[in-house]
Write a protein that holds these residues in place. Structure first.
Motif, PDB file in Angstrom:
ATOM      1  N   ARG A  27       0.892  -1.162   0.000  1.00  0.00           N
ATOM      2  CA  ARG A  27       0.000   0.000   0.000  1.00  0.00           C
ATOM      3  C   ARG A  27       0.934   1.217   0.000  1.00  0.00           C
ATOM      4  NH1 ARG A  27      -2.945  -3.889  -0.775  1.00  0.00           N
ATOM      5  NH2 ARG A  27      -4.964  -4.262   0.210  1.00  0.00           N
ATOM      6  N   VAL A  52       1.400   4.621   0.664  1.00  0.00           N
ATOM      7  CA  VAL A  52       0.647   5.591   1.457  1.00  0.00           C
ATOM      8  C   VAL A  52       1.597   6.545   2.169  1.00  0.00           C
ATOM      9  CG1 VAL A  52      -0.922   5.849   3.437  1.00  0.00           C
ATOM     10  CG2 VAL A  52      -1.221   3.906   1.872  1.00  0.00           C
ATOM     11  N   TYR A  95      -6.639   7.116  12.047  1.00  0.00           N
ATOM     12  CA  TYR A  95      -5.456   7.093  11.185  1.00  0.00           C
ATOM     13  C   TYR A  95      -5.882   7.660   9.836  1.00  0.00           C
ATOM     14  CZ  TYR A  95      -2.682   4.757   7.506  1.00  0.00           C
ATOM     15  OH  TYR A  95      -1.962   4.479   6.380  1.00  0.00           O
ATOM     16  N   GLN A 107      -3.189   7.589  -0.293  1.00  0.00           N
ATOM     17  CA  GLN A 107      -2.689   6.423  -1.008  1.00  0.00           C
ATOM     18  C   GLN A 107      -2.645   6.701  -2.507  1.00  0.00           C
ATOM     19  OE1 GLN A 107      -3.398   1.575  -1.399  1.00  0.00           O
ATOM     20  NE2 GLN A 107      -4.277   2.681   0.312  1.00  0.00           N
ATOM     21  N   HIS A 148      -6.010  -8.368   0.831  1.00  0.00           N
ATOM     22  CA  HIS A 148      -5.810  -8.728   2.232  1.00  0.00           C
ATOM     23  C   HIS A 148      -7.065  -8.349   3.020  1.00  0.00           C
ATOM     24  CE1 HIS A 148      -3.677  -4.624   3.414  1.00  0.00           C
ATOM     25  NE2 HIS A 148      -4.961  -4.465   3.224  1.00  0.00           N
ATOM     26  N   HIS A 195      -8.102  -7.227   7.268  1.00  0.00           N
ATOM     27  CA  HIS A 195      -7.517  -6.934   8.572  1.00  0.00           C
ATOM     28  C   HIS A 195      -8.591  -6.568   9.580  1.00  0.00           C
ATOM     29  CE1 HIS A 195      -7.718  -2.936   6.775  1.00  0.00           C
ATOM     30  NE2 HIS A 195      -6.796  -3.268   5.882  1.00  0.00           N
ATOM     31  N   ARG A 226     -12.331   4.629   2.310  1.00  0.00           N
ATOM     32  CA  ARG A 226     -11.554   5.450   1.385  1.00  0.00           C
ATOM     33  C   ARG A 226     -12.437   6.555   0.854  1.00  0.00           C
ATOM     34  NH1 ARG A 226      -8.148   2.040   1.919  1.00  0.00           N
ATOM     35  NH2 ARG A 226      -8.962   0.009   2.506  1.00  0.00           N
ATOM     36  N   HIS A 230     -10.093  -7.084   0.643  1.00  0.00           N
ATOM     37  CA  HIS A 230     -10.081  -5.947  -0.281  1.00  0.00           C
ATOM     38  C   HIS A 230      -8.749  -5.850  -1.010  1.00  0.00           C
ATOM     39  CE1 HIS A 230      -8.740  -4.447   3.648  1.00  0.00           C
ATOM     40  NE2 HIS A 230      -7.986  -3.589   2.992  1.00  0.00           N
ATOM     41  N   HIS A 273      -6.887  -3.343  -4.468  1.00  0.00           N
ATOM     42  CA  HIS A 273      -7.071  -2.170  -5.317  1.00  0.00           C
ATOM     43  C   HIS A 273      -6.406  -2.412  -6.671  1.00  0.00           C
ATOM     44  CE1 HIS A 273      -7.917  -0.532  -1.398  1.00  0.00           C
ATOM     45  NE2 HIS A 273      -6.650  -0.550  -1.034  1.00  0.00           N
ATOM     46  N   ASP A 316      -7.330   7.393   2.988  1.00  0.00           N
ATOM     47  CA  ASP A 316      -7.718   6.261   3.829  1.00  0.00           C
ATOM     48  C   ASP A 316      -8.010   6.768   5.239  1.00  0.00           C
ATOM     49  OD1 ASP A 316      -7.232   4.027   2.045  1.00  0.00           O
ATOM     50  OD2 ASP A 316      -5.095   4.379   2.307  1.00  0.00           O
ATOM     51  N   LEU A 329      -8.803   5.020   8.894  1.00  0.00           N
ATOM     52  CA  LEU A 329      -8.887   3.748   9.619  1.00  0.00           C
ATOM     53  C   LEU A 329      -8.971   4.005  11.122  1.00  0.00           C
ATOM     54  CD1 LEU A 329      -7.105   2.968   6.909  1.00  0.00           C
ATOM     55  CD2 LEU A 329      -6.587   0.901   8.202  1.00  0.00           C
TER      56      LEU A 329
HETATM   57  O1  GTQ Z   1      -5.555   0.027   1.438  1.00  0.00           O
HETATM   58  O2  GTQ Z   1      -5.795  -1.762   2.620  1.00  0.00           O
HETATM   59  O3  GTQ Z   1      -3.711   3.397   4.514  1.00  0.00           O
HETATM   60  O4  GTQ Z   1      -4.356  -1.992   4.749  1.00  0.00           O
HETATM   61  C1  GTQ Z   1      -3.373   1.372   5.650  1.00  0.00           C
HETATM   62  C2  GTQ Z   1      -3.540   0.008   5.713  1.00  0.00           C
HETATM   63  C3  GTQ Z   1      -4.506   1.410   3.561  1.00  0.00           C
HETATM   64  C4  GTQ Z   1      -5.393  -0.613   2.479  1.00  0.00           C
HETATM   65  C5  GTQ Z   1      -3.860   2.056   4.574  1.00  0.00           C
HETATM   66  C6  GTQ Z   1      -4.188  -0.650   4.683  1.00  0.00           C
HETATM   67  C7  GTQ Z   1      -4.691   0.052   3.605  1.00  0.00           C
END
Ligand code: GTQ
Length: 345
Positions: free
Chosen positions: A71, A73, A93, A97, A108, A110, A116, A149, A151, A163, A165
């Motif tokens: 990612r 970012v 957070y 990105q 992945h 989590h 987004r 998910h 991208h 992003d 989170l």
């Molecule tokens: O796009 O899945 O900014 O897993 C931080 C962790 C984005 C993402 C982030 C992540 C993602």
């Protein structure tokens, strides 16, 4: 308030004896953990200019191939927490990105919840739980806890999104981890998505979905149209604001952070009372001034800022003839669930 004993007031051998048994006296720290009247907030009002960060993000695209980033970012980190903590506030957070044409950020899932907010570019998509969600400016796409998910990008220009989170909270809970996976099979295109809008929800043979997250993509065109219609229908309304909710339950669309869109009418000034949750503002269209008693920010399009909890905020549309649109993220679902939510007027 009574002044309490300090650590230095205690004999060194007594302190050493406590330490040796993993014991700590409370009273030297009591006022720090329970300050009178209002919490201490590490979160500092902070502004991130998109114009200033954009070249650095594009440079990351040259310096670090996607395979080496997974990612790509740049984290919008609050200096009050220490940049290395990668926190905008206690529980939020923020990251910008970048995905370049033909790149793929692998699948992945989590434990932290993500959303987004698309900032620029077209042709990219996020596939969430098998649903392919195209990304356009202002769209909100959910990737809630536990959903796969990835991208991808079939377009020709860089795509950037914000992003948001709840990673700092989930990490603090020692509950944050990721599972890597294989590319998903697309089972639905969001353009043909079952959940198009609230009020009428799919119920084939009278059975409702059991999905915790029935709606994953909230197109900006719909949210914007809802705001414009609300402003027209209720000219006296205090704030022209809509929340992103689960269309089945009406509850916030994710469990921990809350998301809304706000329209500031031409020339409008809106005073938000102090509330316990911290807030993030992202300018989707137009320009707004964001002020607290200690800080003032001038948001240009695509700029982002954060404000700590327990802080009154004044928002002002700088244009006298055009509306301004803000995306807002905050910690209110968490505060409400925990019984900690406060508004101070
Ligand atoms: O796009 O899945 O900014 O897993 C931080 C962790 C984005 C993402 C982030 C992540 C993602």
């Amino acid at each position: 308030m009574q002044e309490l004993g300090r650590l230095e007031d205690l004999p060194a051998d007594y302190r050493a004896a406590l330490t040796a048994q993993n014991l700590v006296p409370l009273w030297p720290s009591l006022r720090a953990v329970l300050p009178p009247g209002k919490p201490g907030t590490r979160t500092t009002p902070t502004h991130w200019s998109y114009e200033a960060l954009r070249p650095l993000l594009l440079q990351a695209g040259e310096l670090t191939p996607i395979e080496k980033a997974e990612r790509r970012v740049l984290v919008l980190a609050n200096p009050g927490h220490g940049l290395e903590k990668m926190q905008a506030s206690a529980c939020m957070y923020l990251g910008m990105q970048l995905l370049l044409p033909k790149e793929w950020a692998p699948a992945h899932k989590h434990t932290p919840n993500a959303v987004r907010m698309i900032v620029e570019g077209s042709g990219a998509y996020t596939t969430v739980d098998g649903e392919k969600c195209p990304m356009s400016r202002g769209d909100l796409i959910l990737t809630p806890t536990g959903l796969w998910h990835e991208h991808g990008h079939d377009g020709s220009e860089p795509v950037v999104w914000l992003d948001v989170l709840d990673l700092p909270l989930v990490y603090y809970m020692e509950a944050s981890y990721v599972t890597e996976g294989k590319a998903q099979t697309v089972t639905a295109e969001a353009a043909e998505r079952a959940y198009q809008r609230g009020g009428v929800v799919p119920s084939p043979v009278f059975s409702r979905t059991s999905k915790a997250y029935p709606m994953l993509r909230y197109p900006w065109a719909d949210a914007r149209a809802a705001l414009v219609a609300l402003a027209g229908a209720e000219p006296g309304i205090e704030a022209v604001q809509v929340s992103y909710v689960n269309p089945e339950t009406g509850a916030p669309c994710e469990n921990i952070l809350g998301f809304s869109a706000l329209m500031l009418r031409p020339g409008e000034t809106l005073r938000l009372p102090a509330r316990s949750p911290a807030m993030v503002f992202h300018q989707i269209e137009g320009g707004a001034d964001v002020a607290t008693d200690s800080h003032a920010f001038t948001l240009a399009e695509a700029d982002t800022c954060c404000v700590p909890g327990f802080t009154p905020v004044t928002l002002k549309n700088r244009s006298a003839d055009q509306p301004a649109f803000l995306f807002i993220a905050d910690e209110s679902p968490l505060h409400k669930k925990l019984g900690l939510y406060e508004v101070r007027t």
